[in-house]
Write an enzyme that holds these catalytic residues in place. Structure first.
Site, PDB file in Angstrom:
ATOM      1  N   SER A  75       0.803  -1.225   0.000  1.00 26.30           N
ATOM      2  CA  SER A  75       0.000   0.000   0.000  1.00 26.30           C
ATOM      3  C   SER A  75       0.837   1.276   0.000  1.00 26.30           C
ATOM      4  O   SER A  75       0.498   2.227  -0.721  1.00 26.30           O
ATOM      5  CB  SER A  75      -0.953  -0.002   1.193  1.00 26.30           C
ATOM      6  N   ASP A 116      -5.293  -1.449   8.201  1.00 21.47           N
ATOM      7  CA  ASP A 116      -5.302  -2.895   7.908  1.00 21.47           C
ATOM      8  C   ASP A 116      -4.296  -3.645   8.773  1.00 21.47           C
ATOM      9  O   ASP A 116      -3.279  -4.131   8.292  1.00 21.47           O
ATOM     10  CB  ASP A 116      -5.052  -3.159   6.412  1.00 21.47           C
TER      11      ASP A 116
END
Length: 306
Positions: A111, A180
């Protein structure tokens, strides 16, 4: 406490879902001229070798990004599994391909690297990264240094749930927050919902993206319901997507269904999603399921509210 390493899972089906959605959201948010702040609370190492010891050992990318590229970007273009590929899937594959100039899938961007690739220097977008794992935090710092991104990217070995608070609200009043954690610790589920509740009070118009595993644990099933309640209480729109690739029948052990499967499903919950996200996923999710689905229990869901 520090057993989880995303390197073992890089490029798996959950990453495909998470990063397809992350790219779609960032594409929309970077259309406005004002600066955007992106915060990744659990950044990992940022960049992973698919042929390295970790990803190579687990082989999870084989059922994820590798399988996707084999079906939708085969060497022989006449063998492509889907002719009209959903634009967000095409964008995802082009982004990943950008980290593999040789044409072979050897590197997988996490990410942080995906976000940095899409942020704009001229708009003074900022990327704030948090990672607590000592090895991954060190690897993240080294990987970020190679970008030579200057002040655009800042990484800290700090609890992302706590570190996030200092950046809300951002001066530009525009932010994307990705949450996350590994969820190896049960308390992570409660921490996520608590973080969202606190963040909405600090900055109600930010875009909040939560990834979570769909596993047979009460906390995992309660989390999206809790997030939906928080969004509704705050009067904010939300979107919830899940992807289950199903069980690989040949990996089952008699009498123990699902053993050896690894994670077979995951979900993404977005508060204040771009209005373009639902129609984009309406096209993309069935295609992801068509390509990555492998057996009993496969499916996908998409719902929105607010």
């Amino acid at each position: 406490m520090f057993s989880y390493r995303h390197a073992f899972h890089a490029g798996n089906h959950a990453d495909v879902l998470k990063h397809t959605m992350l790219i779609a959201i960032l594409r929309h948010l970077t259309q406005k001229d004002s600066p955007l702040v992106v915060v990744d609370t659990h950044a990992g190492a940022g960049l992973y070798r698919l042929d390295g010891d970790y990803a190579g050992t687990s082989g999870e990318a084989t059922d994820g990004v590798v399988k996707l590229f084999a079906a939708l970007a085969p060497a022989d273009s006449s063998k492509v599994a889907i002719k009209d590929i959903a634009p967000v899937l095409q964008d995802y594959m082009e982004t990943v391909a950008g980290f593999n100039p040789s044409g072979q899938l050897k590197m997988y961007p996490g990410s942080p690297f995906i976000a940095q690739a899409l942020l704009r220097e001229e708009a003074r977008d900022k990327l704030k990264l948090f990672e607590m794992h000592p090895t991954d935090s060190k690897a993240l710092a080294a990987n970020i240094a190679q970008l030579k991104a200057g002040r655009q990217v800042a990484a800290a070995r700090q609890d992302g749930f706590e570190g996030l608070k200092a950046f809300l609200p951002p001066p530009s009043r525009r932010a994307l927050v990705l949450i996350d954690p590994s969820y190896e610790i049960k308390s992570d589920y409660q921490k996520v919902s608590g973080c969202i509740q606190d963040s909405l009070k600090r900055f109600s118009t930010g875009t909040y993206v939560v990834w979570y595993p769909v596993i047979p644990r009460p906390e995992a099933h309660e989390l999206p319901r809790r997030l939906k309640t928080l969004a509704n209480q705050a009067g904010k729109p939300w979107l919830h997507a899940t992807l289950a690739i199903g069980q690989a029948e040949d990996r089952n052990v008699p009498g123990e269904p699902g053993r050896g499967q690894g994670l077979t499903a995951s979900g993404m919950f977005v508060i204040n999603p771009p209005h373009t996200l639902k129609p984009a996923l309406t096209l993309a999710l069935p295609q992801l399921l068509q390509v990555l689905g492998r057996g009993r229990g496969k499916g996908q869901t998409l719902e929105a509210g607010g």
